[in-house]
Design a protein around this motif. Structure first.
Motif, PDB file in Angstrom:
ATOM      1  N   ALA A   1     -63.754  22.496 -40.200  1.00  0.00           N
ATOM      2  CA  ALA A   1     -64.820  21.570 -39.791  1.00  0.00           C
ATOM      3  C   ALA A   1     -65.233  21.760 -38.333  1.00  0.00           C
ATOM      4  CB  ALA A   1     -64.388  20.132 -40.042  1.00  0.00           C
ATOM      5  N   LYS A   2     -64.276  21.782 -37.401  1.00  0.00           N
ATOM      6  CA  LYS A   2     -64.617  21.924 -35.980  1.00  0.00           C
ATOM      7  C   LYS A   2     -65.292  23.267 -35.700  1.00  0.00           C
ATOM      8  CE  LYS A   2     -61.313  18.901 -33.681  1.00  0.00           C
ATOM      9  NZ  LYS A   2     -60.249  18.832 -32.667  1.00  0.00           N
ATOM     10  N   ASN A   3     -64.840  24.323 -36.369  1.00  0.00           N
ATOM     11  CA  ASN A   3     -65.451  25.635 -36.181  1.00  0.00           C
ATOM     12  C   ASN A   3     -66.898  25.633 -36.673  1.00  0.00           C
ATOM     13  OD1 ASN A   3     -62.905  26.412 -35.320  1.00  0.00           O
ATOM     14  ND2 ASN A   3     -62.429  27.587 -37.153  1.00  0.00           N
ATOM     15  N   THR A   4     -67.145  24.969 -37.788  1.00  0.00           N
ATOM     16  CA  THR A   4     -68.497  24.886 -38.354  1.00  0.00           C
ATOM     17  C   THR A   4     -69.419  24.084 -37.444  1.00  0.00           C
ATOM     18  OG1 THR A   4     -67.631  25.099 -40.590  1.00  0.00           O
ATOM     19  CG2 THR A   4     -69.841  24.147 -40.365  1.00  0.00           C
ATOM     20  N   ILE A   5     -68.921  22.969 -36.906  1.00  0.00           N
ATOM     21  CA  ILE A   5     -69.728  22.151 -35.979  1.00  0.00           C
ATOM     22  C   ILE A   5     -70.111  22.974 -34.756  1.00  0.00           C
ATOM     23  CG2 ILE A   5     -69.625  20.173 -34.404  1.00  0.00           C
ATOM     24  CD1 ILE A   5     -67.859  18.794 -36.625  1.00  0.00           C
ATOM     25  N   PHE A   6     -69.133  23.704 -34.204  1.00  0.00           N
ATOM     26  CA  PHE A   6     -69.399  24.550 -33.045  1.00  0.00           C
ATOM     27  C   PHE A   6     -70.438  25.618 -33.395  1.00  0.00           C
ATOM     28  CE2 PHE A   6     -68.783  28.350 -30.534  1.00  0.00           C
ATOM     29  CZ  PHE A   6     -68.723  27.848 -29.243  1.00  0.00           C
ATOM     30  N   ARG A   7     -70.246  26.295 -34.520  1.00  0.00           N
ATOM     31  CA  ARG A   7     -71.151  27.362 -34.952  1.00  0.00           C
ATOM     32  C   ARG A   7     -72.583  26.857 -35.036  1.00  0.00           C
ATOM     33  NH1 ARG A   7     -73.067  28.342 -39.791  1.00  0.00           N
ATOM     34  NH2 ARG A   7     -71.518  27.087 -40.861  1.00  0.00           N
ATOM     35  N   ARG A   8     -72.754  25.675 -35.598  1.00  0.00           N
ATOM     36  CA  ARG A   8     -74.108  25.114 -35.741  1.00  0.00           C
ATOM     37  C   ARG A   8     -74.686  24.672 -34.404  1.00  0.00           C
ATOM     38  NH1 ARG A   8     -72.732  21.680 -41.166  1.00  0.00           N
ATOM     39  NH2 ARG A   8     -72.884  23.443 -42.607  1.00  0.00           N
ATOM     40  N   LYS A   9     -73.867  24.013 -33.585  1.00  0.00           N
ATOM     41  CA  LYS A   9     -74.344  23.480 -32.302  1.00  0.00           C
ATOM     42  C   LYS A   9     -74.791  24.595 -31.360  1.00  0.00           C
ATOM     43  CE  LYS A   9     -73.052  20.540 -28.414  1.00  0.00           C
ATOM     44  NZ  LYS A   9     -72.011  19.679 -27.823  1.00  0.00           N
ATOM     45  N   PHE A  10     -74.077  25.731 -31.368  1.00  0.00           N
ATOM     46  CA  PHE A  10     -74.372  26.816 -30.439  1.00  0.00           C
ATOM     47  C   PHE A  10     -74.933  28.062 -31.128  1.00  0.00           C
ATOM     48  CE2 PHE A  10     -71.275  24.150 -28.257  1.00  0.00           C
ATOM     49  CZ  PHE A  10     -71.994  23.872 -27.104  1.00  0.00           C
ATOM     50  N   ARG A  11     -75.345  27.915 -32.379  1.00  0.00           N
ATOM     51  CA  ARG A  11     -75.983  28.983 -33.150  1.00  0.00           C
ATOM     52  C   ARG A  11     -75.174  30.286 -33.152  1.00  0.00           C
ATOM     53  NH1 ARG A  11     -82.077  28.492 -31.105  1.00  0.00           N
ATOM     54  NH2 ARG A  11     -81.157  27.467 -29.336  1.00  0.00           N
ATOM     55  N   PHE A  12     -73.898  30.162 -33.428  1.00  0.00           N
ATOM     56  CA  PHE A  12     -73.041  31.339 -33.604  1.00  0.00           C
ATOM     57  C   PHE A  12     -73.147  31.738 -35.069  1.00  0.00           C
ATOM     58  CE2 PHE A  12     -71.738  30.841 -29.437  1.00  0.00           C
ATOM     59  CZ  PHE A  12     -70.705  31.681 -29.076  1.00  0.00           C
ATOM     60  N   ASN A  13     -74.077  32.632 -35.360  1.00  0.00           N
ATOM     61  CA  ASN A  13     -74.385  32.980 -36.749  1.00  0.00           C
ATOM     62  C   ASN A  13     -73.882  34.348 -37.181  1.00  0.00           C
ATOM     63  OD1 ASN A  13     -75.772  30.529 -37.192  1.00  0.00           O
ATOM     64  ND2 ASN A  13     -77.522  31.354 -36.082  1.00  0.00           N
ATOM     65  N   THR A  14     -73.516  35.189 -36.224  1.00  0.00           N
ATOM     66  CA  THR A  14     -73.070  36.539 -36.568  1.00  0.00           C
ATOM     67  C   THR A  14     -71.746  36.847 -35.874  1.00  0.00           C
ATOM     68  OG1 THR A  14     -74.166  37.590 -34.693  1.00  0.00           O
ATOM     69  CG2 THR A  14     -75.479  37.305 -36.714  1.00  0.00           C
ATOM     70  N   LYS A  15     -71.087  37.883 -36.360  1.00  0.00           N
ATOM     71  CA  LYS A  15     -69.838  38.314 -35.732  1.00  0.00           C
ATOM     72  C   LYS A  15     -70.071  38.699 -34.274  1.00  0.00           C
ATOM     73  CE  LYS A  15     -66.295  39.763 -38.886  1.00  0.00           C
ATOM     74  NZ  LYS A  15     -65.459  40.868 -39.350  1.00  0.00           N
ATOM     75  N   SER A  16     -71.231  39.249 -33.969  1.00  0.00           N
ATOM     76  CA  SER A  16     -71.499  39.670 -32.583  1.00  0.00           C
ATOM     77  C   SER A  16     -71.530  38.483 -31.622  1.00  0.00           C
ATOM     78  CB  SER A  16     -72.778  40.491 -32.487  1.00  0.00           C
ATOM     79  OG  SER A  16     -73.894  39.709 -32.802  1.00  0.00           O
ATOM     80  N   ASP A  17     -71.911  37.291 -32.108  1.00  0.00           N
ATOM     81  CA  ASP A  17     -71.873  36.093 -31.265  1.00  0.00           C
ATOM     82  C   ASP A  17     -70.434  35.800 -30.839  1.00  0.00           C
ATOM     83  OD1 ASP A  17     -74.656  35.648 -31.537  1.00  0.00           O
ATOM     84  OD2 ASP A  17     -74.331  34.545 -33.400  1.00  0.00           O
ATOM     85  N   TYR A  18     -69.518  35.905 -31.782  1.00  0.00           N
ATOM     86  CA  TYR A  18     -68.102  35.660 -31.496  1.00  0.00           C
ATOM     87  C   TYR A  18     -67.516  36.794 -30.659  1.00  0.00           C
ATOM     88  CZ  TYR A  18     -68.370  31.950 -34.950  1.00  0.00           C
ATOM     89  OH  TYR A  18     -68.710  30.808 -35.618  1.00  0.00           O
ATOM     90  N   LYS A  19     -67.939  38.010 -30.943  1.00  0.00           N
ATOM     91  CA  LYS A  19     -67.422  39.171 -30.225  1.00  0.00           C
ATOM     92  C   LYS A  19     -67.656  39.059 -28.719  1.00  0.00           C
ATOM     93  CE  LYS A  19     -67.361  43.349 -32.673  1.00  0.00           C
ATOM     94  NZ  LYS A  19     -68.040  44.540 -33.196  1.00  0.00           N
ATOM     95  N   LYS A  20     -68.827  38.561 -28.329  1.00  0.00           N
ATOM     96  CA  LYS A  20     -69.154  38.435 -26.908  1.00  0.00           C
ATOM     97  C   LYS A  20     -68.103  37.619 -26.173  1.00  0.00           C
ATOM     98  CE  LYS A  20     -74.100  38.769 -27.696  1.00  0.00           C
ATOM     99  NZ  LYS A  20     -75.351  38.032 -27.786  1.00  0.00           N
ATOM    100  N   VAL A  21     -67.604  36.590 -26.802  1.00  0.00           N
ATOM    101  CA  VAL A  21     -66.589  35.729 -26.189  1.00  0.00           C
ATOM    102  C   VAL A  21     -65.203  36.361 -26.320  1.00  0.00           C
ATOM    103  CG1 VAL A  21     -65.471  33.459 -26.272  1.00  0.00           C
ATOM    104  CG2 VAL A  21     -67.954  33.646 -26.607  1.00  0.00           C
ATOM    105  N   LEU A  22     -64.856  36.797 -27.517  1.00  0.00           N
ATOM    106  CA  LEU A  22     -63.508  37.320 -27.776  1.00  0.00           C
ATOM    107  C   LEU A  22     -63.203  38.576 -26.963  1.00  0.00           C
ATOM    108  CD1 LEU A  22     -63.411  36.749 -31.630  1.00  0.00           C
ATOM    109  CD2 LEU A  22     -62.113  35.478 -29.901  1.00  0.00           C
ATOM    110  N   LEU A  23     -64.185  39.422 -26.739  1.00  0.00           N
ATOM    111  CA  LEU A  23     -63.957  40.640 -25.967  1.00  0.00           C
ATOM    112  C   LEU A  23     -63.745  40.361 -24.487  1.00  0.00           C
ATOM    113  CD1 LEU A  23     -66.432  43.127 -27.678  1.00  0.00           C
ATOM    114  CD2 LEU A  23     -63.924  43.104 -27.813  1.00  0.00           C
ATOM    115  N   ASN A  24     -64.083  39.167 -24.048  1.00  0.00           N
ATOM    116  CA  ASN A  24     -63.907  38.805 -22.642  1.00  0.00           C
ATOM    117  C   ASN A  24     -62.675  37.935 -22.394  1.00  0.00           C
ATOM    118  OD1 ASN A  24     -66.126  40.138 -21.341  1.00  0.00           O
ATOM    119  ND2 ASN A  24     -67.447  38.761 -22.490  1.00  0.00           N
TER     120      ASN A  24
END
Length: 124
Positions: free
Chosen positions: A34-57
């Motif tokens: 649930a919390k991951n889904t809320i975050f994804r929607r609020k900040f439009r994290f729709n693709t793996k590349s959105d997550y990659k930008k954060v995780l790689l840093n």
């Protein structure tokens, strides 16, 4: 119940490098919670590349704690690693927002895909 484990800087760095390697190879998945889904929607994290930008840093400085699991789940046995990462993101309204992201990763004992258990705004 998890048991907290103290980690050395070298061990933390090795885990950060392992996470980066899995992310670069697209060998990770975001668990649907649930919390991951809320975050994804609020900040439009729709693709793996959105997550990659954060995780790689992720860095050693973002590290918070490690715990070992007492029970095996569908991702096998492994250790849980928690990071807090500050980022400036655009929310759903297009406004910039400074966010502390709570990231909980399971590093499996076996060579498998890297499950990202939590990826959401921090409650800390």
């Amino acid at each position: 119940m998890a048991i907290e484990v103290k980690k050395s800087d070298k061990s933390i760095l090795n885990n950060v490098l392992y996470i980066r390697d899995k992310v670069i190879k697209d060998e990770f998945c975001i668990i649907q919670r649930a919390k991951n889904t809320i975050f994804r929607r609020k900040f439009r994290f729709n693709t793996k590349s959105d997550y990659k930008k954060v995780l790689l840093n992720l860095t050693v400085n973002d590290y918070v704690q490690t715990s070992s699991e007492e029970q095996t789940d569908e991702y096998g046995e492994g250790s849980i690693h928690v990071f807090l990462k500050e980022e400036v993101l655009y929310n759903i309204h297009g406004d910039k927002e400074k966010v502390t992201i709570y990231i909980k990763v399971k590093i499996p004992d076996e060579e498998e895909s890297l499950p990202i258990i939590s990826f959401h705004e921090s409650d800390y």
